[in-house]
Motif scaffolding. Structure first.
Motif, short mmCIF file in Angstrom:
data_model
loop_
_atom_site.label_atom_id
_atom_site.label_comp_id
_atom_site.label_asym_id
_atom_site.label_seq_id
_atom_site.Cartn_x
_atom_site.Cartn_y
_atom_site.Cartn_z
N PRO C 132 24.96 0.76 2.34
CA PRO C 132 24.15 1.37 3.40
C PRO C 132 22.95 2.08 2.78
O PRO C 132 23.00 2.55 1.65
CB PRO C 132 25.11 2.40 4.02
CG PRO C 132 26.10 2.70 2.94
CD PRO C 132 26.25 1.42 2.16
N PHE C 133 21.85 2.12 3.55
CA PHE C 133 20.67 2.85 3.07
C PHE C 133 20.96 4.34 3.18
O PHE C 133 21.74 4.76 4.03
CB PHE C 133 19.45 2.51 3.93
CG PHE C 133 19.13 1.06 3.97
CD1 PHE C 133 19.08 0.33 2.78
CD2 PHE C 133 18.88 0.40 5.16
CE1 PHE C 133 18.80 -1.03 2.81
CE2 PHE C 133 18.60 -0.95 5.19
CZ PHE C 133 18.56 -1.67 4.02
N PRO C 134 20.30 5.13 2.35
CA PRO C 134 20.52 6.58 2.45
C PRO C 134 19.81 7.15 3.67
O PRO C 134 18.92 7.99 3.56
CB PRO C 134 19.94 7.12 1.14
CG PRO C 134 18.97 6.09 0.69
CD PRO C 134 19.43 4.78 1.24
N LYS C 135 20.17 6.64 4.84
CA LYS C 135 19.60 7.09 6.11
C LYS C 135 20.77 7.35 7.06
O LYS C 135 21.91 7.14 6.70
CB LYS C 135 18.73 6.00 6.73
CG LYS C 135 17.51 5.58 5.95
CD LYS C 135 16.97 4.27 6.52
CE LYS C 135 15.75 3.77 5.77
NZ LYS C 135 14.53 4.47 6.08
N TYR C 143 17.25 -0.34 11.42
CA TYR C 143 16.26 -0.76 10.42
C TYR C 143 15.74 -2.17 10.66
O TYR C 143 14.53 -2.41 10.75
CB TYR C 143 16.90 -0.65 9.04
CG TYR C 143 16.00 -1.07 7.91
CD1 TYR C 143 15.01 -0.22 7.45
CD2 TYR C 143 16.15 -2.32 7.30
CE1 TYR C 143 14.19 -0.60 6.41
CE2 TYR C 143 15.33 -2.70 6.26
CZ TYR C 143 14.35 -1.83 5.82
OH TYR C 143 13.53 -2.20 4.79
N ILE C 147 11.86 -3.30 11.77
CA ILE C 147 10.89 -4.02 10.94
C ILE C 147 10.50 -5.33 11.58
O ILE C 147 9.38 -5.80 11.42
CB ILE C 147 11.40 -4.25 9.49
CG1 ILE C 147 12.74 -4.97 9.49
CG2 ILE C 147 11.45 -2.97 8.70
CD1 ILE C 147 13.16 -5.43 8.11
N HIS C 148 11.44 -5.94 12.33
CA HIS C 148 11.09 -7.22 12.94
C HIS C 148 10.48 -7.05 14.32
O HIS C 148 10.08 -8.04 14.94
CB HIS C 148 12.33 -8.10 13.04
CG HIS C 148 12.89 -8.50 11.71
ND1 HIS C 148 12.14 -9.20 10.80
CD2 HIS C 148 14.09 -8.28 11.14
CE1 HIS C 148 12.88 -9.40 9.72
NE2 HIS C 148 14.06 -8.85 9.89
N LEU C 150 11.98 -6.18 17.24
CA LEU C 150 12.80 -6.90 18.20
C LEU C 150 12.90 -6.19 19.54
O LEU C 150 13.21 -6.80 20.54
CB LEU C 150 14.22 -7.11 17.64
CG LEU C 150 14.32 -7.97 16.38
CD1 LEU C 150 15.78 -8.18 16.03
CD2 LEU C 150 13.63 -9.30 16.58
N THR C 151 12.67 -4.89 19.54
CA THR C 151 12.83 -4.15 20.80
C THR C 151 11.49 -3.56 21.20
O THR C 151 10.63 -3.30 20.37
CB THR C 151 13.85 -3.02 20.65
OG1 THR C 151 13.49 -2.23 19.50
CG2 THR C 151 15.24 -3.56 20.45
N ARG C 197 24.60 -3.69 10.81
CA ARG C 197 23.19 -3.73 10.45
C ARG C 197 22.70 -5.18 10.45
O ARG C 197 21.58 -5.48 10.85
CB ARG C 197 23.05 -3.10 9.06
CG ARG C 197 21.67 -2.87 8.59
CD ARG C 197 21.71 -2.12 7.28
NE ARG C 197 22.19 -2.97 6.19
CZ ARG C 197 22.39 -2.54 4.94
NH1 ARG C 197 22.19 -1.28 4.64
NH2 ARG C 197 22.79 -3.36 4.01
N THR C 198 23.58 -6.07 9.94
CA THR C 198 23.18 -7.47 9.86
C THR C 198 23.12 -8.11 11.26
O THR C 198 22.17 -8.82 11.56
CB THR C 198 24.19 -8.24 8.98
OG1 THR C 198 24.30 -7.56 7.74
CG2 THR C 198 23.74 -9.67 8.76
N VAL C 201 20.07 -7.74 13.78
CA VAL C 201 18.91 -8.63 13.71
C VAL C 201 19.19 -9.91 14.50
O VAL C 201 18.31 -10.74 14.67
CB VAL C 201 18.57 -8.92 12.24
CG1 VAL C 201 17.28 -9.69 12.09
CG2 VAL C 201 18.46 -7.61 11.44
#
Lengths: 425, 464, 288
Positions: C132-135, C143, C147-148, C150-151, C197-198, C201
């Protein structure tokens, strides 16, 4: 392709644009640093170039016995007392009989350097058979002449804006027509100490001062740093005092260098009454400053020695001390030396702490020992950079080139050592 | 005897002890024929070492102690003498140090011209000197001979010679490591001591919050202590201004360089670029100062003028710009370390979701590495604040209270250098002020360093 | 070196049988049915090199739509390398070179026109160790969609995050602390967060590289359950070193050995009637 993919694809162009911009930013950043380095080096090299050439004026000097009040058997002491200035002046007067006014005469005499008479004196002292002859001798030209000949002073400038006035310019051109002006490699720059006259100033004093200072630094910091590194890596127990030492070392590595100068001034000069301006104190201060650097480098070199080597020695019944000094230390030595050279390079370029302990004085004599007052190369740069005479600008740049030259050599040696002894454990 | 001679004698004694003891143990080993029993023995040389230590170390310690107490002892005896002889030396007691220095530095030629009372004191001083020297020589040599004899007796065949010797070496190593602590203590004491004297003359609050700095006028005795002259706020502001300009240049450029080198550049480009950055880091600061003062500052001034702005020829911008470039390699190498400590898994996690490289860097790597980067920036700030030569050569001397980078400002380090170079009396408020500034500088950078080192270490531990 | 020691070990224990290395050297053609109908991913003659070392030899394999295929084999057999080819994660390794045809829905993913970013948005990946990202938990899941792009708005994003967390079976556990850091979760929760997370997307294919290897048995069971659920909507390629896991979650299984694809078939068949000697030996636990 489904809906999500289409959505992703729609945003892609913009995202790649951003990617490109970001990457370009990185490249530009590095490019900026490179550009600056290139600019700095070329600027200094261009400015330094003329300093390696010296202008000389060839004069027919009458060194007859009655003129000097000497004969071929005169002792060195007597030669030292002789009036060589008059000889040079009469030669100049003879060549330019038209210059009559007192003020103009002064201009005429200032064609040759203030140091020319000493140059002539030393020449005669070395070759006493010159006495009684008339010889053509090349004398060091004044820095103004030097500047005109090298083109630093533009002859076509209006007289009011020109440092060298018309009269002097005509004298110089007169000499040039006679082919009396010549240029040669500037040995003076490398063989003499500091001077108020740019054409006589050299960096030998500063180089010797730097040498002595670095020598003291090396002799003090290397053994202490290696001992400290070995202790901390191999022997130190885990306790608060050791933690304190580690914090101190890391912190000292980031303490401003000028603070070490204050330490040197307060402790070594005022408290222990050590000599001011001496390489001895400079060396001590710099060694305190470089200690953390060398300790940190030595520690990582010792850390890189694999445990198997230690275990092998210990397994044969060697004591911890024997293991460290017979096996670990030799194996770590190249790394330690590399760190030491880098530390020394850092010390060689350091200026601020030495200002504090008085190594900033104007010193003509070349230091003969670590107790003599002296200056060092970076401080010579600092002093000359502050001088109002234009002639010092090129000297400053040349001194910088010499300094950078030394640093490059040291770093090259460090890289060579690292490459040569690099071991893959 | 001079100290060098005494040390030489001590070394001779030590060498003597070493050889004698070693020979003795050798002989003992041979006659006792321990060899047959195949018991491992301590090598004879270790017995020699220990014996040599006995003759050398105690005497050396005594010598050092005598050296330290020698001077105050002579001084106090001389003071007693002066009092008993009722010689008038000056108007006040605190002149005594000065008087002592005069006496000490008197040479034979000066004796003829000096007044008779001084000569009397000088002779007495020399007498004390020679007495103390005799005493020292005798005590040290006696100690050495005594200890040599003692060591000869004490070191026996069953002494654990190697263990003792190695313990001794370990103590020496520990002492070497302790020098770091000693240095810090020395720095703290030297700046603190003089600063306290300074704050005795100038109130601390006037120094910390005063808005006017003009130490030159305060030399005149009628103005000493005039409270307005030593207000350090303009220096603090000037230091901050130049450091901010420097960080403004160094942090983005250094960080971006590090990112480019570690994430984008080919290994060939990296192998060229890294050494070039190292060269940039290795150039002495005095060279940067020269370049800033003679090339960059005039360039910026001319540029400003052509744009219709008035720019000081010693503008904070020029000094800060060059300082920033000097710090780029520092920031870049720190950020490089920090970024490469972020686990690859984090990178792949982001790339695996379809993030572009820059998105991964900006949204994952930098946030993850933020504590480390902040630590690096703090270290860079500490360097900028403590940087001396660039500002001495390219920044101004006049203490203007301004935040306009186009004007000339002065910094703490510049003032320390100007106050302490040249020939001033060491005790004047002016020179003491330099130490007060030094204290401020040391404390500020110390706080920055400790925080930064702590943050960076914590960060590293997190990913290890 | 690895091969060497392995060869020696095998030689010592199975003197009478043919050595593993010999069998491996003789092996030319994949046994079983590497090809299938309703293809999502098709790979043909894939070779992978790390600098001068070949890691994958001539692998051809089809992956069907909405199927779960397990890649098994001893460690160092190239299964992870092969998996990383499928969404071009190998691009991040400079010295890695991939040749052969890899087609997703009929387009070559290694062609010049193929954009790795778009590919990875379509082919998601879950890694061996939870990363996991440190978020915060929310930001971890959001995330990808962010970045894509999508929303369109916050509400949509909230919905997507919740939906993804639900699909990953994590929502109930974390709904009260969506803003606390994802690194604070337990190992199993972290891995499910990575899966959430995966899927946020909304990829078409999910690659899983030993997703449960760093987890305890209970967490593993949850992950396996999750995989079975996900297989209704996604094509899943899972690398695993646990044969039980492969048997539990996958419909087809491919056995890799030292960079070669030895045998492919229905999972049942592979585990009950392996056709190739190497597969049999591996299944019966004579090396691994």
């Amino acid at each position: 392709m489904n809906k999500v993919t289409q959505k992703v694809e729609k945003g892609l162009k913009k995202r790649y644009m951003k990617e490109k911009i970001f990457k370009a930013c990185g490249l530009v950043s590095i490019g900026f640093a490179f550009m600056f380095l290139l600019l700095l080096l070329t600027d200094i090299t261009i400015k330094a170039w003329p300093a390696f050439v010296q202008t000389q004026i060839e004069l027919k000097l009458d060194l007859s016995e009655e003129n000097l009040g000497l004969n071929a058997k005169s002792a060195q002491e007597e030669i030292k007392q002789a009036d060589f200035r008059a000889v040079i002046r009469s030669a100049l007067k003879k060549q330019f009989p038209d210059v009559k006014k007192r003020k103009d005469r002064k201009e005429l005499y200032s064609l040759v350097s203030f140091g020319a008479e000493y140059q002539l004196r030393d020449l005669v002292m070395d070759n006493p058979n010159l006495i009684g002859t008339r010889s053509s001798i090349k004398l060091i030209a004044d820095d103004d002449v030097d500047a005109v000949v090298k083109g630093t002073i533009n002859r076509n400038d209006d007289e009011s804006n020109r440092r060298v006035k018309n009269l002097k310019l005509s004298l110089i051109e007169g000499l040039e027509e006679n082919n009396q002006i010549s240029k040669q490699f500037n040995w003076t720059f490398f063989s003499s100490g500091d001077s108020r006259e740019p054409e006589l100033a050299g960096i030998k004093g500063a180089i010797m001062g730097s040498l002595y200072t670095i020598l003291v630094t090396l002799l003090l910091s290397f053994p202490v740093a290696v001992a400290a590194a070995i202790y901390l890596e191999e022997f130190a127990p885990k306790n608060r005092f050791i933690d304190l030492i580690e914090i101190n070392i890391n912190n000292l590595a980031a303490v401003p260098s000028i603070v070490f100068g204050l330490l040197g001034l307060a402790v070594f000069i005022n408290f222990f009454s050590m000599p001011r301006s001496a390489p001895l104190v400079g060396g001590i201060v710099l060694s305190l400053m470089t200690l953390p650097t060398i300790i940190i480098a030595s520690r990582s070199a010792i850390k890189a020695v694999p445990p198997s080597l230690r275990e092998a020695a210990l397994g044969l019944g060697a004591s911890k001390m024997q293991t460290v000094f017979h096996h670990v230390f030799p194996a770590a030595l190249p790394g330690i030396l590399t760190g030491t050279i880098i530390g020394m390079a850092q010390a060689l370029g350091e200026t601020a702490p030495l200002l504090m302990i008085g190594m900033v004085a104007f010193i003509v004599d070349i230091p003969q020992s670590i107790g003599d007052p002296s200056t060092v190369l970076p401080i010579q740069v600092f002093l000359w950079a502050d001088s109002p005479e234009r002639g010092f600008l090129e000297k400053t740049s040349a001194a910088i080139l010499v300094l950078i030259g030394f640093l490059i050599i040291m770093n090259a040696v460090a890289i060579y050592l690292r490459k040569k002894f690099e071991k893959k454990w | 005897m001079s100290i060098t001679a005494i040390i030489f004698v001590l070394l001779l004694l030590a060498a003597y002890s070493y050889f004698i003891k070693r020979q003795k143990v050798y002989a003992l080993y041979r006659t006792q024929s321990i060899k047959k029993s195949k018991i491992k023995q301590t090598l004879p040389k270790y017995f020699g070492y220990v014996a040599a230590l006995w003759s050398l170390v105690p005497a050396l310690l005594v010598l050092i102690v005598i050296q330290i107490i020698d001077e105050p002892l002579v001084k106090s005896s001389l003071a007693d003498y002066i009092q008993s002889e009722k010689i008038v030396i000056g108007d006040a007691a605190d002149d005594f140090d000065l008087y002592m220095n005069e006496i000490k530095n008197m040479s034979i030629d000066e004796l003829e011209s000096a007044d008779p009372e001084k000569i009397k004191v000088f002779n007495q001083y020399q007498k004390f000197q020679s007495i103390s020297n005799y005493a020292m020589t005798i005590i040290v040599l006696a100690m050495a001979i005594l200890m040599t004899a003692f060591g000869m007796k004490k070191v026996k065949i069953n002494t654990p010679a190697r263990v003792i010797f190695e313990k001794f070496i370990e103590i020496i190593l520990l002492l070497a490591a302790s020098i770091a602590v000693l240095t810090t203590v020395g720095i703290v004491l030297s700046v603190l001591f003089e600063s306290i004297r300074f704050f005795g003359e100038i109130p601390f609050t006037d120094f910390m919050f005063g808005l006017e700095w003009s130490p030159q006028t305060a030399i005149r005795s009628d103005q000493v202590g005039s409270s307005s002259a030593f207000g350090a706020v303009p220096l603090f502001v000037g230091t901050m201004l130049i450091s901010l300009v420097a960080l403004f240049i160094a942090v983005p450029l250094g960080l971006m360089s590090a990112i480019f080198l570690s994430e984008y550049a080919s290994s060939r480009f990296r192998s060229i670029a890294k050494p070039v950055l190292e060269i940039l880091a290795g150039i002495p600061t005095v060279v940067y100062g020269f370049f800033a003062a003679l090339t960059v500052a005039p360039f910026i001034r001319d540029l400003g003028e052509s744009l219709g702005m008035s720019v000081a020829s010693e503008s904070a911008l020029a000094a800060g710009l060059v300082m920033g470039i000097m710090i780029i390699p520092f920031v870049s190498s720190l950020s490089d370390d920090v970024l490469s400590a972020v686990p690859t898994a984090m990178r792949e996690g982001s790339l695996g979701l379809g993030a572009t490289q820059s998105e991964t860097i900006v949204k994952v790597l930098i946030p993850a590495a933020l504590p480390g980067i902040v630590g690096g920036v703090l270290l860079a700030a500490s360097r900028a604040i403590g940087e001396t030569m660039i500002v001495v050569m390219a920044a101004g001397l006049a203490a203007n209270l301004t935040v306009n980078p186009l004007q000339a400002v002065t910094t703490v380090t510049v003032q320390i250098v100007t106050l302490l170079t040249g020939d001033q009396e060491f005790d004047s408020a002016k020179t003491l002020a330099a130490f007060a500034l030094g204290l401020m500088l040391f404390v500020t950078t110390l706080i920055l360093n400790v925080i930064a080192l702590h943050v960076v270490r914590k960060y590293r531990e997190e990913y290890e | 070196m690895n091969t060497q020691t392995m060869k020696e070990n095998i030689n010592l224990t199975n003197m009478k049988e043919k050595s593993i290395a010999e069998i491996h050297a003789e092996h030319k053609q994949t046994i079983g049915e590497p090809f299938c109908d309703n293809v999502k991913f098709s790979t043909r003659n894939v070779d992978v090199f790390y600098a001068d070392n070949q890691a994958i030899y001539d692998v051809s394999l089809d992956i069907g739509k909405n199927e779960v295929i397990a890649l098994i084999g001893p460690s160092g057999c190239g299964k992870s390398t092969f998996l990383r080819c499928l969404n071009r994660m190998n691009d991040t390794i400079d010295i890695c070179k991939v040749t052969g045809d890899l087609e997703l829905d009929g387009t070559n993913i290694y062609s010049k026109n193929q954009d790795p970013v778009l590919l990875r948005a379509r082919v998601g990946m879950v890694f061996q160790k939870p990363n996991p990202f440190p978020k915060s938990i929310y930001d971890n899941v959001a995330y990808g969609p962010r970045i894509h792009g999508l929303t369109k708005n916050k509400a949509e994003l909230d919905e997507l995050v919740e939906d993804s967390l639900r699909k990953a079976g994590l929502f109930e556990e974390v709904k009260d602390r969506l803003n606390s850091p994802g690194t604070g979760l337990s190992g199993g929760q972290q891995q499910r967060l990575c899966i959430a997370r995966t899927i946020a997307v909304q990829p078409e294919v999910i690659l899983m590289d030993e997703p449960a290897s760093a987890l305890d048995p209970i967490a593993t069971a949850k992950i396996e359950e999750l995989i079975s659920d996900l297989s209704k909507n996604y094509t899943i390629v899972i690398v695993t070193h646990s044969m039980q896991q492969a048997a539990r979650v996958s419909q087809r299984t491919a056995y890799f050995h030292l960079g070669k694809l030895i045998e492919v078939g229905e999972t049942n068949q592979i585990f009950t009637h392996p056709r190739h000697e190497l597969t049999e030996r591996y299944i019966t636990g004579r090396f691994g």
